[in-house]
Design an enzyme around this catalytic site. Sequence first.
Site, PDB file in Angstrom:
ATOM      1  N   ASP A   1       4.493   2.338   8.724  1.00 16.19           N
ATOM      2  CA  ASP A   1       3.715   2.887   7.616  1.00 16.19           C
ATOM      3  C   ASP A   1       2.271   2.411   7.726  1.00 16.19           C
ATOM      4  O   ASP A   1       1.765   2.229   8.842  1.00 16.19           O
ATOM      5  CB  ASP A   1       4.347   2.450   6.284  1.00 16.19           C
ATOM      6  CG  ASP A   1       4.209   3.502   5.199  1.00 16.19           C
ATOM      7  OD1 ASP A   1       3.096   3.617   4.653  1.00 16.19           O
ATOM      8  OD2 ASP A   1       5.192   4.193   4.895  1.00 16.19           O
TER       9      ASP A   1
ATOM     10  N   HIS B   1       0.581   1.985   0.305  1.00 16.19           N
ATOM     11  CA  HIS B   1       1.775   2.807   0.552  1.00 16.19           C
ATOM     12  C   HIS B   1       2.868   2.031   1.267  1.00 16.19           C
ATOM     13  O   HIS B   1       4.020   1.992   0.827  1.00 16.19           O
ATOM     14  CB  HIS B   1       1.378   4.046   1.350  1.00 16.19           C
ATOM     15  CG  HIS B   1       2.449   5.084   1.460  1.00 16.19           C
ATOM     16  ND1 HIS B   1       3.307   5.167   2.532  1.00 16.19           N
ATOM     17  CD2 HIS B   1       2.792   6.114   0.631  1.00 16.19           C
ATOM     18  CE1 HIS B   1       4.134   6.182   2.362  1.00 16.19           C
ATOM     19  NE2 HIS B   1       3.841   6.771   1.221  1.00 16.19           N
TER      20      HIS B   1
ATOM     21  N   SER C   1       8.822   9.575   0.050  1.00 14.85           N
ATOM     22  CA  SER C   1       8.472   8.283   0.645  1.00 14.85           C
ATOM     23  C   SER C   1       9.126   7.147  -0.115  1.00 14.85           C
ATOM     24  O   SER C   1       9.473   6.114   0.470  1.00 14.85           O
ATOM     25  CB  SER C   1       6.951   8.075   0.624  1.00 14.85           C
ATOM     26  OG  SER C   1       6.307   8.834   1.601  1.00 14.85           O
TER      27      SER C   1
END
Length: 453
Positions: free
Chosen positions: A163, A242, A399
């Site tokens: 990621d 994220h 996600s």
Amino acid sequence: MGGLTNRCDNERTEATDSRRQTMTDADLDDTSSKRGRRDFLRSMSGLGLFSSIGRQLDVGIDSLIPVNIGYQDSSGYTAATEIADEVVRTFEFDAATVTIPQQLVTAQGIDGVLSDQPIRYIEPDRPMIAHQQYTPWGIDRSGAELAHTEGISGQDIDIAILDSGIDGTHPDLQANVGDGTSFLDTVGLLSEGGQSDETPIFDGVRSAFDATHGLLDTGSRGQSRPAAFNSSAPEWHDSVGHGTHIAGTVGAIDNSGGVVGVSPDATLHAIKVLSSSGVGSASDIAAGVDHVAKQGWEVANLSLGSSHDSKLIQDACSYAAEQGTLLVAATGNVGPCTDCVRYPAAYSSVVGVGATTTDDELASFSATGPEIDLVAPGQNIRSTYTTDVRPYETLSGTSMAAPHVAAAGGLLMADGYENTAAADRLIETAEDIGLSESDGGAGLLDIPAALGL
């Protein structure tokens, strides 16, 4: 400060305060007697010290409440102790905690008590509570807590987060973060058909950061930052949030604060394949997958994707699966749509995960198609976030769903399952929540059922 009788005796012999000098001889004789606290307070109220509260004392003064009083000088302290049933403690900074009759507060409100005295403040001695650990609803709905109570928490399992990196300084992650590596070598060098270099090849990756789905406003939180926002951080540090959010759902530690993950004792590895703008090249991502396979780590989570099939990434995923790694990927935030599962979630070597809401409905943004294997909570998921911005954040997207499944796979592999057997077990034990196969695959992740609890 002892009983009121002793205070009255002292007042008889040391009546130096100006307020006491206004008392008549009869009053002084009264206060020196053993009449008790109720009559003394009534006599003091007649002198205006308590300003019209004497009549309230007829109700009774058995109910006591603790208050904190800050005073300006010794006369303020004296005034405070004169209405006190007990002085609980005193402080060096001209304050004390005392108990007073409830009726004093009932009569005119707490701010009115001793309002005519040299008092800085008077406030209830309110309780404060510890900041308790918060269990995100997805952790609860997937049944991870039951696994934790049975001592199943992902010990000795390595889970890679491919990621935007991980904030290894986060208090809920620091103890679990293992290795970190960045593979951002070619990002920004490739473009499609006349488009600018700023257009990501992996448009699904961009959507994973799209504020439309509540994930991330790249304009305000990522691109606006200076390049040297955290120059002392390692290369794989997550400055955008994220990857750290994914890591928290996978393996935030079980402590007294923050949040807890599905697999709180797993080791988390930061494999940085996405930039702070949510962009990663096919070769960068393939290199990350290849690295995970070579390390022999059990699980890899890929909360990223593209509408474009990359043979290079497909080869990397097939290789990693052959080496024993369980690969889990988000299906994409492009719904509502039909047959729109993104790659790499669409590959047969990868477990594709869609997103559900708190009502067990398919999230409106969740991609659909025959490649979906199962679904997991993905809307309004609270998890860790980069401390460069804020420590926790609530985000939505496939996600956010994928790491529930990746971590659950880690729990199974800690229990002895091989990667393919773990994938099959997760799928065959999924809960039927009424979604079609093209919308929800086999159903909703059910960790207790997968573990046979």
